[in-house]
Design a protein around this motif. Structure first.
Motif, short mmCIF file in Angstrom:
data_model
loop_
_atom_site.label_atom_id
_atom_site.label_comp_id
_atom_site.label_asym_id
_atom_site.label_seq_id
_atom_site.Cartn_x
_atom_site.Cartn_y
_atom_site.Cartn_z
N ASP A 20 13.82 7.84 -26.74
CA ASP A 20 12.65 8.70 -26.92
C ASP A 20 11.36 7.92 -26.70
O ASP A 20 11.26 6.77 -27.14
N ASP A 22 7.64 8.08 -27.94
CA ASP A 22 6.58 8.66 -28.76
C ASP A 22 5.58 7.55 -29.07
O ASP A 22 5.69 6.44 -28.53
N HIS A 23 4.61 7.82 -29.91
CA HIS A 23 3.58 6.83 -30.23
C HIS A 23 4.19 5.57 -30.83
O HIS A 23 3.75 4.46 -30.56
N HIS A 24 5.27 5.73 -31.61
CA HIS A 24 5.93 4.60 -32.25
C HIS A 24 6.65 3.72 -31.23
O HIS A 24 6.46 2.51 -31.19
N ARG A 30 5.81 -0.76 -24.02
CA ARG A 30 4.65 -1.33 -23.36
C ARG A 30 4.67 -2.87 -23.44
O ARG A 30 4.48 -3.55 -22.44
N PHE A 54 13.46 12.36 -24.81
CA PHE A 54 12.32 13.08 -25.36
C PHE A 54 11.06 12.29 -25.05
O PHE A 54 11.06 11.07 -25.05
N MET A 55 9.98 13.02 -24.79
CA MET A 55 8.71 12.34 -24.57
C MET A 55 7.56 13.26 -24.96
O MET A 55 7.57 14.45 -24.64
N ASP A 56 6.58 12.72 -25.69
CA ASP A 56 5.37 13.50 -25.96
C ASP A 56 4.23 12.87 -25.14
O ASP A 56 4.48 12.08 -24.23
N SER A 57 2.98 13.17 -25.45
CA SER A 57 1.89 12.69 -24.60
C SER A 57 1.74 11.17 -24.64
O SER A 57 1.04 10.60 -23.81
N SER A 58 2.42 10.51 -25.58
CA SER A 58 2.41 9.04 -25.59
C SER A 58 3.06 8.50 -24.32
O SER A 58 2.70 7.40 -23.86
N ILE A 60 2.75 9.89 -21.40
CA ILE A 60 1.69 10.00 -20.39
C ILE A 60 0.75 8.81 -20.51
O ILE A 60 0.38 8.18 -19.53
N GLY A 61 0.38 8.48 -21.76
CA GLY A 61 -0.48 7.32 -22.01
C GLY A 61 0.17 6.03 -21.52
O GLY A 61 -0.49 5.15 -20.97
N ILE A 89 5.61 18.60 -19.14
CA ILE A 89 4.55 17.78 -19.74
C ILE A 89 3.89 16.91 -18.67
O ILE A 89 2.68 16.67 -18.71
N SER B 16 4.42 5.26 -38.27
CA SER B 16 4.79 5.82 -36.97
C SER B 16 6.30 6.00 -36.81
O SER B 16 6.75 6.86 -36.05
N GLU B 19 7.55 9.62 -37.05
CA GLU B 19 7.31 10.64 -36.03
C GLU B 19 8.62 11.29 -35.60
O GLU B 19 8.72 12.52 -35.51
N GLU B 49 3.12 15.53 -31.51
CA GLU B 49 1.69 15.40 -31.23
C GLU B 49 0.87 15.51 -32.52
O GLU B 49 -0.05 14.72 -32.77
N GLU B 106 -4.54 3.47 -24.36
CA GLU B 106 -3.13 3.86 -24.27
C GLU B 106 -2.87 5.30 -24.72
O GLU B 106 -1.74 5.75 -24.75
N ARG B 107 -3.93 6.01 -25.12
CA ARG B 107 -3.75 7.40 -25.53
C ARG B 107 -4.29 8.30 -24.42
O ARG B 107 -5.38 8.06 -23.90
#
Lengths: 106, 149
Positions: A20, A22-24, A30, A54-58, A60-61, A89, B16, B19, B49, B106-107
């Motif tokens: 997945d 996500d932000h975490h 990265r 799974f992927m959220d907008s993180s 994309i970032g 997305i 985090s 999440e 989100e 990064e956001r």
């Protein structure tokens, strides 16, 4: 849970992301990719999304951030093997205009 | 008003690592409405989100508690509230603009755009230094005529 597998081929590298995004997990992904690219003087970075569940907008970032980094290093980035459940997305994000994803992918 | 089928609440600290816990928990509860894989993915993405916003923005100066409540209705409607007691949003319409972010390089600035696109309705209320509540609504389409039964 996330795992990154990087395979090098000359000046290009493919990073296979499993799990997945996500932000975490984005932070971990990265850090691994950026260290590898800098240590191995990579010019073309392929981000293989085939195993992303799974992927959220993180996510994309993450792509945008790697795009900027590769540009600074005079290289480029490509997102490959986008699974169908991530297409929505990615379309929403406007990433297509950056040219990091081939037209046929989404 | 449709008839309430079930309701649940949970809370957790703004780490985090939570999440994935938050989106999986909501998805497991909503499963009672027999949603499609794509409907579940939409809800998980929106929750991810909203929770990320609480962690990155509301509680940017330290840990706090994130509160989630979920109501599901007999007609397939899902109402999810994500609440924090963080810093609040000064300008909601600016925060909701696609690509606007105070989260750094990064956001992507797409959190609210994703919530709006993946859910049927979103409502944001916020008070500075008091916190923010996001109310997300999704209508799960009932699959009544499975196999003609």
């Amino acid at each position: 849970m996330v795992e990154v597998k990087i395979i090098k081929d000359g000046e290009s590298a493919s990073a296979l992301i499993k799990g997945d995004i996500d932000h975490h997990t984005a932070k971990e992904i990265r850090e691994q990719i950026d260290a590898y690219v800098q240590d191995n003087q990579i010019k073309l970075l392929n981000l293989d999304f085939s195993q992303v569940q799974f992927m959220d907008s993180s996510g994309i970032g993450l792509i945008m951030g790697r795009f900027k980094m590769m540009k600074l290093l005079m290289g480029s980035v490509k997102v490959i093997n986008v699974p169908s459940h991530l297409k929505r997305i990615i379309k929403l994000s406007g990433l297509l205009s950056l040219g990091v994803i081939e037209k046929g992918e989404v | 008003m449709a008839q309430l089928k079930n309701e649940m609440k949970f809370e957790f600290i703004s780490k985090s690592a939570n999440e994935s816990f938050a989106r999986a928990t909501v998805a497991a509860f909503v499963a009672q409405l027999d949603p499609t894989i794509s409907e579940v993915a939409d809800i998980k993405t929106a929750i991810s989100e909203a929770v990320t916003n609480c962690i990155v923005h509301a509680y940017k100066n330290g840990l706090g508690t994130i509160y989630i409540s979920v109501k599901i209705f007999e007609n397939g409607q899902v109402i999810i509230k994500i609440r924090d007691k963080g810093c609040g949003i000064e300008n909601i319409s600016q925060a909701m603009e696609p690509l606007y972010t105070t989260g750094g390089a990064e956001r992507a600035g797409l959190g609210f755009a994703v919530m709006q696109s993946f859910m049927d309705n979103i409502k944001v209320t916020s008070k500075l230094e008091k916190g923010t509540t996001i109310t997300l609504t999704k209508n799960i389409i009932p699959r009544v005529t499975k196999n003609g039964q």
